[in-house]
Design a protein around this motif. Sequence first.
Motif, PDB file in Angstrom:
ATOM      1  N   ASN A  70      28.795  38.694  39.962  1.00 29.70           N
ATOM      2  CA  ASN A  70      27.808  38.499  38.893  1.00 29.70           C
ATOM      3  C   ASN A  70      27.118  39.790  38.471  1.00 29.70           C
ATOM      4  O   ASN A  70      26.496  39.839  37.414  1.00 29.70           O
ATOM      5  CB  ASN A  70      26.762  37.467  39.321  1.00 29.70           C
ATOM      6  CG  ASN A  70      27.368  36.093  39.407  1.00 29.70           C
ATOM      7  OD1 ASN A  70      28.296  35.755  38.669  1.00 29.70           O
ATOM      8  ND2 ASN A  70      26.873  35.289  40.324  1.00 29.70           N
ATOM      9  N   LYS A  71      27.227  40.840  39.264  1.00 31.01           N
ATOM     10  CA  LYS A  71      26.600  42.115  38.952  1.00 31.01           C
ATOM     11  C   LYS A  71      27.534  43.075  38.221  1.00 31.01           C
ATOM     12  O   LYS A  71      27.118  44.133  37.784  1.00 31.01           O
ATOM     13  CB  LYS A  71      26.096  42.787  40.231  1.00 31.01           C
ATOM     14  CG  LYS A  71      25.067  41.959  40.983  1.00 31.01           C
ATOM     15  CD  LYS A  71      24.735  42.637  42.296  1.00 31.01           C
ATOM     16  CE  LYS A  71      23.880  41.731  43.168  1.00 31.01           C
ATOM     17  NZ  LYS A  71      23.684  42.296  44.503  1.00 31.01           N
ATOM     18  N   ILE A  72      28.801  42.694  38.121  1.00 29.04           N
ATOM     19  CA  ILE A  72      29.813  43.590  37.537  1.00 29.04           C
ATOM     20  C   ILE A  72      29.784  43.512  36.019  1.00 29.04           C
ATOM     21  O   ILE A  72      29.724  42.431  35.437  1.00 29.04           O
ATOM     22  CB  ILE A  72      31.205  43.246  38.102  1.00 29.04           C
ATOM     23  CG1 ILE A  72      31.222  43.556  39.599  1.00 29.04           C
ATOM     24  CG2 ILE A  72      32.304  43.993  37.366  1.00 29.04           C
ATOM     25  CD1 ILE A  72      32.453  43.116  40.316  1.00 29.04           C
ATOM     26  N   ASN A  73      29.873  44.689  35.398  1.00 32.91           N
ATOM     27  CA  ASN A  73      29.846  44.776  33.933  1.00 32.91           C
ATOM     28  C   ASN A  73      31.125  45.363  33.352  1.00 32.91           C
ATOM     29  O   ASN A  73      31.250  45.442  32.125  1.00 32.91           O
ATOM     30  CB  ASN A  73      28.646  45.626  33.487  1.00 32.91           C
ATOM     31  CG  ASN A  73      27.333  44.983  33.864  1.00 32.91           C
ATOM     32  OD1 ASN A  73      27.149  43.794  33.683  1.00 32.91           O
ATOM     33  ND2 ASN A  73      26.432  45.767  34.435  1.00 32.91           N
ATOM     34  N   ASP A  74      32.060  45.787  34.202  1.00 35.04           N
ATOM     35  CA  ASP A  74      33.264  46.464  33.713  1.00 35.04           C
ATOM     36  C   ASP A  74      34.495  45.592  33.990  1.00 35.04           C
ATOM     37  O   ASP A  74      34.711  45.150  35.119  1.00 35.04           O
ATOM     38  CB  ASP A  74      33.393  47.815  34.422  1.00 35.04           C
ATOM     39  CG  ASP A  74      34.545  48.666  33.908  1.00 35.04           C
ATOM     40  OD1 ASP A  74      35.306  48.200  33.040  1.00 35.04           O
ATOM     41  OD2 ASP A  74      34.683  49.800  34.389  1.00 35.04           O
ATOM     42  N   GLN A  75      35.286  45.383  32.955  1.00 34.40           N
ATOM     43  CA  GLN A  75      36.509  44.575  33.088  1.00 34.40           C
ATOM     44  C   GLN A  75      37.473  45.169  34.120  1.00 34.40           C
ATOM     45  O   GLN A  75      38.138  44.431  34.840  1.00 34.40           O
ATOM     46  CB  GLN A  75      37.222  44.473  31.733  1.00 34.40           C
ATOM     47  CG  GLN A  75      36.525  43.607  30.720  1.00 34.40           C
ATOM     48  CD  GLN A  75      36.648  42.131  31.088  1.00 34.40           C
ATOM     49  OE1 GLN A  75      37.591  41.695  31.737  1.00 34.40           O
ATOM     50  NE2 GLN A  75      35.662  41.357  30.663  1.00 34.40           N
ATOM     51  N   MET A  76      37.538  46.494  34.183  1.00 36.74           N
ATOM     52  CA  MET A  76      38.472  47.140  35.126  1.00 36.74           C
ATOM     53  C   MET A  76      38.081  46.839  36.574  1.00 36.74           C
ATOM     54  O   MET A  76      38.959  46.658  37.423  1.00 36.74           O
ATOM     55  CB  MET A  76      38.532  48.646  34.878  1.00 36.74           C
ATOM     56  CG  MET A  76      39.287  48.987  33.596  1.00 36.74           C
ATOM     57  SD  MET A  76      39.338  50.731  33.191  1.00 36.74           S
ATOM     58  CE  MET A  76      39.899  51.482  34.665  1.00 36.74           C
ATOM     59  N   THR A  77      36.806  46.765  36.848  1.00 36.12           N
ATOM     60  CA  THR A  77      36.359  46.415  38.201  1.00 36.12           C
ATOM     61  C   THR A  77      36.773  44.986  38.528  1.00 36.12           C
ATOM     62  O   THR A  77      37.248  44.695  39.632  1.00 36.12           O
ATOM     63  CB  THR A  77      34.830  46.577  38.318  1.00 36.12           C
ATOM     64  OG1 THR A  77      34.474  47.896  37.920  1.00 36.12           O
ATOM     65  CG2 THR A  77      34.364  46.334  39.736  1.00 36.12           C
ATOM     66  N   LEU A  78      36.621  44.094  37.549  1.00 29.47           N
ATOM     67  CA  LEU A  78      37.060  42.707  37.752  1.00 29.47           C
ATOM     68  C   LEU A  78      38.574  42.628  37.951  1.00 29.47           C
ATOM     69  O   LEU A  78      39.057  41.823  38.751  1.00 29.47           O
ATOM     70  CB  LEU A  78      36.623  41.838  36.570  1.00 29.47           C
ATOM     71  CG  LEU A  78      35.112  41.622  36.429  1.00 29.47           C
ATOM     72  CD1 LEU A  78      34.797  40.923  35.109  1.00 29.47           C
ATOM     73  CD2 LEU A  78      34.564  40.848  37.609  1.00 29.47           C
ATOM     74  N   ASP A  79      39.317  43.473  37.226  1.00 29.22           N
ATOM     75  CA  ASP A  79      40.775  43.524  37.393  1.00 29.22           C
ATOM     76  C   ASP A  79      41.150  43.912  38.824  1.00 29.22           C
ATOM     77  O   ASP A  79      42.069  43.330  39.413  1.00 29.22           O
ATOM     78  CB  ASP A  79      41.403  44.521  36.414  1.00 29.22           C
ATOM     79  CG  ASP A  79      41.332  44.078  34.972  1.00 29.22           C
ATOM     80  OD1 ASP A  79      41.068  42.877  34.721  1.00 29.22           O
ATOM     81  OD2 ASP A  79      41.532  44.938  34.079  1.00 29.22           O
ATOM     82  N   VAL A  80      40.439  44.900  39.367  1.00 35.84           N
ATOM     83  CA  VAL A  80      40.719  45.343  40.736  1.00 35.84           C
ATOM     84  C   VAL A  80      40.457  44.204  41.715  1.00 35.84           C
ATOM     85  O   VAL A  80      41.283  43.920  42.595  1.00 35.84           O
ATOM     86  CB  VAL A  80      39.871  46.589  41.091  1.00 35.84           C
ATOM     87  CG1 VAL A  80      39.952  46.887  42.578  1.00 35.84           C
ATOM     88  CG2 VAL A  80      40.315  47.790  40.274  1.00 35.84           C
ATOM     89  N   ILE A  81      39.326  43.544  41.569  1.00 32.19           N
ATOM     90  CA  ILE A  81      38.997  42.424  42.465  1.00 32.19           C
ATOM     91  C   ILE A  81      40.057  41.333  42.349  1.00 32.19           C
ATOM     92  O   ILE A  81      40.547  40.803  43.358  1.00 32.19           O
ATOM     93  CB  ILE A  81      37.594  41.868  42.147  1.00 32.19           C
ATOM     94  CG1 ILE A  81      36.530  42.898  42.509  1.00 32.19           C
ATOM     95  CG2 ILE A  81      37.348  40.549  42.883  1.00 32.19           C
ATOM     96  CD1 ILE A  81      35.128  42.530  42.044  1.00 32.19           C
ATOM     97  N   GLU A  82      40.416  40.997  41.128  1.00 33.66           N
ATOM     98  CA  GLU A  82      41.411  39.943  40.914  1.00 33.66           C
ATOM     99  C   GLU A  82      42.740  40.286  41.585  1.00 33.66           C
ATOM    100  O   GLU A  82      43.339  39.435  42.263  1.00 33.66           O
ATOM    101  CB  GLU A  82      41.609  39.713  39.418  1.00 33.66           C
ATOM    102  CG  GLU A  82      42.561  38.584  39.113  1.00 33.66           C
ATOM    103  CD  GLU A  82      42.719  38.351  37.611  1.00 33.66           C
ATOM    104  OE1 GLU A  82      43.330  37.336  37.263  1.00 33.66           O
ATOM    105  OE2 GLU A  82      42.230  39.176  36.806  1.00 33.66           O
ATOM    106  N   GLU A  83      43.213  41.508  41.414  1.00 38.22           N
ATOM    107  CA  GLU A  83      44.484  41.907  42.016  1.00 38.22           C
ATOM    108  C   GLU A  83      44.419  41.900  43.542  1.00 38.22           C
ATOM    109  O   GLU A  83      45.367  41.475  44.210  1.00 38.22           O
ATOM    110  CB  GLU A  83      44.922  43.288  41.510  1.00 38.22           C
ATOM    111  CG  GLU A  83      45.472  43.261  40.110  1.00 38.22           C
ATOM    112  CD  GLU A  83      46.609  42.254  39.943  1.00 38.22           C
ATOM    113  OE1 GLU A  83      47.566  42.263  40.759  1.00 38.22           O
ATOM    114  OE2 GLU A  83      46.537  41.440  39.003  1.00 38.22           O
TER     115      GLU A  83
END
Length: 122
Positions: A70-83
């Motif tokens: 919920n604190k993340i604002n960058d799509q690339m960070t979410l991509d890393v978590i997802e992968e």
Amino acid sequence: MEQRKRMRAQISEEDFKLSPSIEPKESLETWQKVISAAWDMTIVAVAYNDMRIPLRRVPETLETLETEINKINDQMTLDVIEEEIKTGIRHFSDILEHSRDSRDRMDRILRATWNRRLELKS
């Protein structure tokens, strides 16, 4: 197909003879197969000991990721978590599948060992 690599315990004919007064009841080939299989089981035990600590940290790690999303604002960070989570799911699924199959076989081998003991006693 890649040939599976593994260490093989080897015994010689001299090692195989327990003493001059006791002749082995099993063949050298049988002992070679049993020793090789036992060695494989030992390798699994050592590898599991190496994984125990990291596996214990997984729940805490997942909790951290879950609260940080919920604190993340960058799509690339979410991509890393997802992968990373997808990779984890694949690894855990593979571990569970092979663990279930192996456990079932271990149970069958224990039952067969017990039954064979009973046959040899009678």
